[in-house]
Write a protein that holds these residues in place. Sequence first.
Motif, PDB file in Angstrom:
ATOM      1  N   ASP A  88      -8.492 -37.483  26.741  1.00  0.00           N
ATOM      2  CA  ASP A  88      -7.592 -38.244  25.882  1.00  0.00           C
ATOM      3  C   ASP A  88      -7.239 -39.551  26.600  1.00  0.00           C
ATOM      4  OD1 ASP A  88      -5.614 -37.602  27.757  1.00  0.00           O
ATOM      5  OD2 ASP A  88      -4.477 -36.331  26.414  1.00  0.00           O
ATOM      6  N   GLU A  89      -6.482 -40.372  25.936  1.00  0.00           N
ATOM      7  CA  GLU A  89      -6.124 -41.672  26.490  1.00  0.00           C
ATOM      8  C   GLU A  89      -5.336 -41.523  27.788  1.00  0.00           C
ATOM      9  OE1 GLU A  89      -6.346 -45.606  26.934  1.00  0.00           O
ATOM     10  OE2 GLU A  89      -7.359 -44.460  25.374  1.00  0.00           O
ATOM     11  N   VAL A  90      -4.533 -40.488  27.890  1.00  0.00           N
ATOM     12  CA  VAL A  90      -3.743 -40.279  29.108  1.00  0.00           C
ATOM     13  C   VAL A  90      -4.654 -39.938  30.285  1.00  0.00           C
ATOM     14  CG1 VAL A  90      -1.907 -38.907  30.187  1.00  0.00           C
ATOM     15  CG2 VAL A  90      -1.671 -39.672  27.811  1.00  0.00           C
ATOM     16  N   ASP A  91      -5.715 -39.164  30.043  1.00  0.00           N
ATOM     17  CA  ASP A  91      -6.682 -38.881  31.111  1.00  0.00           C
ATOM     18  C   ASP A  91      -7.239 -40.188  31.667  1.00  0.00           C
ATOM     19  OD1 ASP A  91      -6.560 -36.050  30.963  1.00  0.00           O
ATOM     20  OD2 ASP A  91      -8.015 -36.038  29.323  1.00  0.00           O
ATOM     21  N   ARG A  92      -7.582 -41.111  30.785  1.00  0.00           N
ATOM     22  CA  ARG A  92      -8.136 -42.397  31.219  1.00  0.00           C
ATOM     23  C   ARG A  92      -7.087 -43.220  31.971  1.00  0.00           C
ATOM     24  NH1 ARG A  92     -10.926 -41.019  26.618  1.00  0.00           N
ATOM     25  NH2 ARG A  92      -9.459 -41.847  25.107  1.00  0.00           N
ATOM     26  N   LEU A  93      -5.867 -43.193  31.512  1.00  0.00           N
ATOM     27  CA  LEU A  93      -4.774 -43.913  32.161  1.00  0.00           C
ATOM     28  C   LEU A  93      -4.545 -43.354  33.569  1.00  0.00           C
ATOM     29  CD1 LEU A  93      -1.587 -45.162  30.713  1.00  0.00           C
ATOM     30  CD2 LEU A  93      -1.273 -43.244  32.254  1.00  0.00           C
ATOM     31  N   ILE A  94      -4.530 -42.036  33.704  1.00  0.00           N
ATOM     32  CA  ILE A  94      -4.314 -41.403  35.007  1.00  0.00           C
ATOM     33  C   ILE A  94      -5.458 -41.733  35.960  1.00  0.00           C
ATOM     34  CG2 ILE A  94      -4.233 -39.152  36.172  1.00  0.00           C
ATOM     35  CD1 ILE A  94      -2.620 -38.183  33.684  1.00  0.00           C
ATOM     36  N   ALA A  95      -6.679 -41.641  35.467  1.00  0.00           N
ATOM     37  CA  ALA A  95      -7.835 -41.956  36.305  1.00  0.00           C
ATOM     38  C   ALA A  95      -7.763 -43.401  36.814  1.00  0.00           C
ATOM     39  CB  ALA A  95      -9.129 -41.723  35.530  1.00  0.00           C
TER      40      ALA A  95
ATOM     41  N   GLN B 112      -7.327 -44.537  40.723  1.00  0.00           N
ATOM     42  CA  GLN B 112      -8.280 -45.474  41.336  1.00  0.00           C
ATOM     43  C   GLN B 112      -7.536 -46.646  41.983  1.00  0.00           C
ATOM     44  OE1 GLN B 112     -11.674 -45.255  41.484  1.00  0.00           O
ATOM     45  NE2 GLN B 112     -11.767 -47.169  42.629  1.00  0.00           N
ATOM     46  N   GLU B 113      -6.592 -47.201  41.248  1.00  0.00           N
ATOM     47  CA  GLU B 113      -5.890 -48.399  41.717  1.00  0.00           C
ATOM     48  C   GLU B 113      -4.783 -48.103  42.712  1.00  0.00           C
ATOM     49  OE1 GLU B 113      -6.648 -51.648  41.093  1.00  0.00           O
ATOM     50  OE2 GLU B 113      -8.438 -50.734  40.210  1.00  0.00           O
ATOM     51  N   ARG B 114      -4.125 -46.955  42.554  1.00  0.00           N
ATOM     52  CA  ARG B 114      -2.992 -46.603  43.437  1.00  0.00           C
ATOM     53  C   ARG B 114      -3.112 -45.158  43.900  1.00  0.00           C
ATOM     54  NH1 ARG B 114       1.823 -49.488  43.710  1.00  0.00           N
ATOM     55  NH2 ARG B 114       1.979 -48.143  45.543  1.00  0.00           N
ATOM     56  N   PRO B 115      -4.125 -44.846  44.718  1.00  0.00           N
ATOM     57  CA  PRO B 115      -4.308 -43.468  45.178  1.00  0.00           C
ATOM     58  C   PRO B 115      -3.133 -42.970  46.032  1.00  0.00           C
ATOM     59  CG  PRO B 115      -5.777 -44.951  46.365  1.00  0.00           C
ATOM     60  CD  PRO B 115      -5.119 -45.754  45.270  1.00  0.00           C
ATOM     61  N   ASP B 116      -2.285 -43.891  46.466  1.00  0.00           N
ATOM     62  CA  ASP B 116      -1.132 -43.521  47.283  1.00  0.00           C
ATOM     63  C   ASP B 116       0.018 -42.942  46.458  1.00  0.00           C
ATOM     64  OD1 ASP B 116      -1.105 -46.249  46.252  1.00  0.00           O
ATOM     65  OD2 ASP B 116       0.839 -46.466  47.277  1.00  0.00           O
ATOM     66  N   LEU B 117      -0.059 -43.055  45.134  1.00  0.00           N
ATOM     67  CA  LEU B 117       1.024 -42.568  44.270  1.00  0.00           C
ATOM     68  C   LEU B 117       0.633 -41.269  43.576  1.00  0.00           C
ATOM     69  CD1 LEU B 117       2.180 -45.856  42.486  1.00  0.00           C
ATOM     70  CD2 LEU B 117       3.270 -44.672  44.426  1.00  0.00           C
ATOM     71  N   ASP B 118       1.598 -40.380  43.442  1.00  0.00           N
ATOM     72  CA  ASP B 118       1.401 -39.142  42.683  1.00  0.00           C
ATOM     73  C   ASP B 118       1.743 -39.449  41.227  1.00  0.00           C
ATOM     74  OD1 ASP B 118       1.325 -36.635  41.536  1.00  0.00           O
ATOM     75  OD2 ASP B 118       3.075 -35.877  42.638  1.00  0.00           O
ATOM     76  N   VAL B 119       0.731 -39.514  40.373  1.00  0.00           N
ATOM     77  CA  VAL B 119       0.935 -39.864  38.963  1.00  0.00           C
ATOM     78  C   VAL B 119       1.045 -38.624  38.070  1.00  0.00           C
ATOM     79  CG1 VAL B 119      -0.126 -42.148  39.177  1.00  0.00           C
ATOM     80  CG2 VAL B 119      -1.549 -40.167  38.596  1.00  0.00           C
ATOM     81  N   THR B 120       1.271 -37.460  38.667  1.00  0.00           N
ATOM     82  CA  THR B 120       1.377 -36.211  37.913  1.00  0.00           C
ATOM     83  C   THR B 120       2.373 -36.282  36.750  1.00  0.00           C
ATOM     84  OG1 THR B 120       0.746 -34.996  39.898  1.00  0.00           O
ATOM     85  CG2 THR B 120       1.754 -33.723  38.138  1.00  0.00           C
TER      86      THR B 120
ATOM     87  N   VAL C 123       2.380 -35.288  31.722  1.00  0.00           N
ATOM     88  CA  VAL C 123       3.290 -34.713  30.730  1.00  0.00           C
ATOM     89  C   VAL C 123       3.964 -35.811  29.909  1.00  0.00           C
ATOM     90  CG1 VAL C 123       5.406 -33.376  30.386  1.00  0.00           C
ATOM     91  CG2 VAL C 123       3.741 -32.662  32.121  1.00  0.00           C
ATOM     92  N   LEU C 124       4.639 -36.712  30.591  1.00  0.00           N
ATOM     93  CA  LEU C 124       5.517 -37.638  29.876  1.00  0.00           C
ATOM     94  C   LEU C 124       4.775 -38.702  29.085  1.00  0.00           C
ATOM     95  CD1 LEU C 124       8.368 -37.817  32.507  1.00  0.00           C
ATOM     96  CD2 LEU C 124       8.174 -36.366  30.481  1.00  0.00           C
ATOM     97  N   SER C 125       3.627 -39.149  29.555  1.00  0.00           N
ATOM     98  CA  SER C 125       2.854 -40.094  28.742  1.00  0.00           C
ATOM     99  C   SER C 125       2.336 -39.404  27.484  1.00  0.00           C
ATOM    100  CB  SER C 125       1.701 -40.685  29.540  1.00  0.00           C
ATOM    101  OG  SER C 125       2.201 -41.569  30.518  1.00  0.00           O
TER     102      SER C 125
END
Length: 174
Positions: free
Chosen positions: A9-16, A20-28, A32-34
Motif C-alpha cells: 500500500d502507499e504507506v509501505d512505499r512511504l516507510i521504505a 532509505q533516507e533516514r535509516p537512523d529513525l524508527d518509523v514504526t 499504524v498512524l499513517s
Amino acid sequence: MSHSRAAEDEVDRLIAAWQQERPDLDVTPLEVLSRVSRLSRHLDRARRAAFAEHDLESWEFDVLTALRRAGRPYELSPGALLRATLVTSGTMTNRIDRMVASGLVTRHPDPEDRRGVLVRLTAQGVERVDAAFAGLLRRERELLAGLGEREQRALAALLHTLLVPFDASDGGSH
C-alpha cells in the motif's frame, strides 16, 4: 515491516522511502498512524457519498443524528446540539435556520424555560436521517469487508484503547 501482506500500500512505499533516507529513525509508528490517517480520509469520502445519496451534508447528518439519538420526541436545545456537534452558537443558529427552511426540523418554545427553544425533528427529518444512517452503515460494512468479525472486534478494541486518552483529555466531547 511487521505485516505479511503480499500487496503493497502507499504507506509501505512511504516507510521504505523514509528507511532509505533516514535509516537512523524508527518509523514504526507510521505503519499504524499513517494508515489510520489515510483510512480516515477514505471513510470521510464514503460518509459524504452516503449522505449525498439522501441529499444531506455531513453537518446536517450530525445535527439530525444528535436529535434522533435523543429519542422521542427527537428534540434538543440548541445548547445541547452545540455540545453534540462542537460548533459555535452562530454556526448552530445558521444550521438550524437552514434545516427549518428545508423542512427537516422545527423550533418550539421550551416549556421548562420561557426564553428557550427546542429543536425537533420533523417526520421528514426522521425519515431522511434513518435512511442516511442505514446507507452509512451499509457503506461502512463494505469498508470493513476485508476483515472477519473477530478481526473487526479486535481492531475496535485496539482503536478504543488508543482513543480513550484523547477523549478523556478533552472532556469526552467528541
